[in-house]
Design a protein around this motif. Sequence first.
Motif, PDB file in Angstrom:
ATOM      1  N   ASP A  21       7.798   0.965  -1.390  1.00 53.83           N
ATOM      2  CA  ASP A  21       8.126   2.290  -0.871  1.00 53.83           C
ATOM      3  C   ASP A  21       7.656   2.460   0.568  1.00 53.83           C
ATOM      4  OD1 ASP A  21       9.265   3.118  -3.296  1.00 53.83           O
ATOM      5  OD2 ASP A  21       7.309   3.691  -4.093  1.00 53.83           O
ATOM      6  N   SER A  22       6.576   1.765   0.933  1.00 53.73           N
ATOM      7  CA  SER A  22       5.952   1.953   2.238  1.00 53.73           C
ATOM      8  C   SER A  22       5.739   0.603   2.913  1.00 53.73           C
ATOM      9  CB  SER A  22       4.600   2.654   2.064  1.00 53.73           C
ATOM     10  OG  SER A  22       3.847   2.644   3.266  1.00 53.73           O
ATOM     11  N   ILE A  23       5.705   0.621   4.256  1.00 53.00           N
ATOM     12  CA  ILE A  23       5.387  -0.610   4.985  1.00 53.00           C
ATOM     13  C   ILE A  23       3.942  -0.573   5.486  1.00 53.00           C
ATOM     14  CG2 ILE A  23       7.796  -0.893   5.663  1.00 53.00           C
ATOM     15  CD1 ILE A  23       6.841  -0.132   8.568  1.00 53.00           C
ATOM     16  N   ARG A  24       3.152   0.329   4.944  1.00 51.06           N
ATOM     17  CA  ARG A  24       1.754   0.497   5.357  1.00 51.06           C
ATOM     18  C   ARG A  24       1.003  -0.832   5.271  1.00 51.06           C
ATOM     19  NH1 ARG A  24      -1.771   5.289   5.150  1.00 51.06           N
ATOM     20  NH2 ARG A  24      -3.801   4.584   5.869  1.00 51.06           N
ATOM     21  N   CYS A  25       0.241  -1.131   6.306  1.00 56.55           N
ATOM     22  CA  CYS A  25      -0.635  -2.307   6.338  1.00 56.55           C
ATOM     23  C   CYS A  25      -2.038  -1.846   6.719  1.00 56.55           C
ATOM     24  CB  CYS A  25      -0.166  -3.328   7.372  1.00 56.55           C
ATOM     25  SG  CYS A  25       1.455  -4.047   7.083  1.00 56.55           S
ATOM     26  N   ARG A  26      -3.012  -2.607   6.304  1.00 53.64           N
ATOM     27  CA  ARG A  26      -4.378  -2.374   6.783  1.00 53.64           C
ATOM     28  C   ARG A  26      -4.696  -3.250   7.988  1.00 53.64           C
ATOM     29  NH1 ARG A  26      -8.020  -1.836   1.217  1.00 53.64           N
ATOM     30  NH2 ARG A  26      -6.804  -0.129   0.282  1.00 53.64           N
ATOM     31  N   VAL A  27      -4.068  -4.402   8.052  1.00 55.96           N
ATOM     32  CA  VAL A  27      -4.352  -5.335   9.142  1.00 55.96           C
ATOM     33  C   VAL A  27      -3.687  -4.904  10.447  1.00 55.96           C
ATOM     34  CG1 VAL A  27      -2.408  -6.885   8.654  1.00 55.96           C
ATOM     35  CG2 VAL A  27      -4.485  -7.789   9.708  1.00 55.96           C
ATOM     36  N   PHE A  78       0.856  -1.192   0.000  1.00 61.16           N
ATOM     37  CA  PHE A  78       0.000   0.000   0.000  1.00 61.16           C
ATOM     38  C   PHE A  78       0.885   1.232   0.000  1.00 61.16           C
ATOM     39  CE2 PHE A  78      -2.431  -3.269   2.363  1.00 61.16           C
ATOM     40  CZ  PHE A  78      -3.546  -3.364   1.529  1.00 61.16           C
ATOM     41  N   ASP A  79       0.385   2.296  -0.607  1.00 61.69           N
ATOM     42  CA  ASP A  79       1.138   3.548  -0.548  1.00 61.69           C
ATOM     43  C   ASP A  79       0.807   4.294   0.746  1.00 61.69           C
ATOM     44  OD1 ASP A  79      -1.280   4.934  -0.927  1.00 61.69           O
ATOM     45  OD2 ASP A  79      -0.962   5.178  -3.085  1.00 61.69           O
ATOM     46  N   ALA A 112       7.549  -8.328   6.883  1.00 63.36           N
ATOM     47  CA  ALA A 112       7.938  -8.662   5.508  1.00 63.36           C
ATOM     48  C   ALA A 112       8.000  -7.412   4.643  1.00 63.36           C
ATOM     49  CB  ALA A 112       6.961  -9.672   4.917  1.00 63.36           C
ATOM     50  N   LYS A 113       7.135  -6.450   4.935  1.00 67.95           N
ATOM     51  CA  LYS A 113       7.162  -5.224   4.144  1.00 67.95           C
ATOM     52  C   LYS A 113       8.395  -4.385   4.463  1.00 67.95           C
ATOM     53  CE  LYS A 113       2.193  -5.072   3.316  1.00 67.95           C
ATOM     54  NZ  LYS A 113       0.958  -4.261   3.295  1.00 67.95           N
ATOM     55  N   GLY A 136       4.707  -1.204  -6.807  1.00 72.22           N
ATOM     56  CA  GLY A 136       5.377  -2.089  -5.857  1.00 72.22           C
ATOM     57  C   GLY A 136       4.947  -3.528  -6.039  1.00 72.22           C
ATOM     58  N   LEU A 137       3.681  -3.757  -6.335  1.00 74.36           N
ATOM     59  CA  LEU A 137       3.180  -5.114  -6.552  1.00 74.36           C
ATOM     60  C   LEU A 137       3.848  -5.747  -7.766  1.00 74.36           C
ATOM     61  CD1 LEU A 137       1.265  -7.415  -5.833  1.00 74.36           C
ATOM     62  CD2 LEU A 137      -0.530  -6.230  -7.139  1.00 74.36           C
TER      63      LEU A 137
END
Length: 319
Positions: A276-282, A18-19, A265-266, A28-29
């Motif tokens: 670019d980002s380690i953003r997670c939703r979980v 995620f950005d 992992a991110k 990134g994907l």
Amino acid sequence: MQIRTSIEGIVPVMLTPFDASGAIDYAGLERLIEWYIEKGSDALFAVAQSSEMQFLSLDERRALGRFVVEKVAGRIPVVVSGHISDDLDAQAEELNVAAKTGAQGIVLVTNHLDPKREGTAAFTANLERLLARLPADMPLGLYECPAPYRRLLSDDELKRCIDTGRFIMLKDVSCDLDTVKRRVALAKGSPLKVLNANAAIARDAMKAGSAGFNGVFTNFHPDLYKWLREHDAGKTAQDPTLADELATFLVLSAVSEALGYPALAKIYHQRIGTFDSIRCRVIDYDVRERFWALDAVLDKIVAGTEQFRERIAALSAHA
């Protein structure tokens, strides 16, 4: 009906980048897909729990699955899930969306086939209703996803699925070697391949007939799992000491899953330039604040991974 697709070997459960705004980072994907393939992955499992599927809208799950299939472009097989609902109509909709991505298989989550924990009768009835609403020629998989609860299949339930002739894979989350062995025996002669997802038994499970590995640390070093599998099958230059040491390293590394995965992992993929980002939703907390010395742990995993890659390369060069 003859199912020809085969899902086996090292099969990463894909991350979703995620950005900074929280939207899917498709650049990134794409880099991640190329990394998986470069590292020797045999297939990909998209829109899984590691993909944070429970936190993706149906439109996002559709777009994510289709993007992966399009970018892989037939180089390796892709299976897609996105099966997150308890309501049967919603399940039929989301799985038919997955089927239209062009994937080589769609994966059913076992706990949604028995959401009220009523047992085999409910599981079987829901399965039969759902199968009737899915394309008859679409290869299917089973996933004992731990969320919202880990719903392991009984031997009878697995045999029912095998007997349909429609299932090609089981992501086994029993974390028990005897169970894996029993399931491998049940599936013998059928299209269904048992893929263990637990790193602690990964090597022993593959030696016992599990068709590969489908655990979360395929997001760090899928190539190391692949080399170990091929070494034990006699397909590479032999070094039993190296194989034993690598097997131990893989188990100990995977224990760090508890330290904020998938953000862990991110962070790794941010380090190597995939994300670019380690953003997670979980995850809604700062993993570095909660898990002290997280980066120091990751340093050791990265260093060990590279050391084993160098040793394997040297062994191959002298074979």
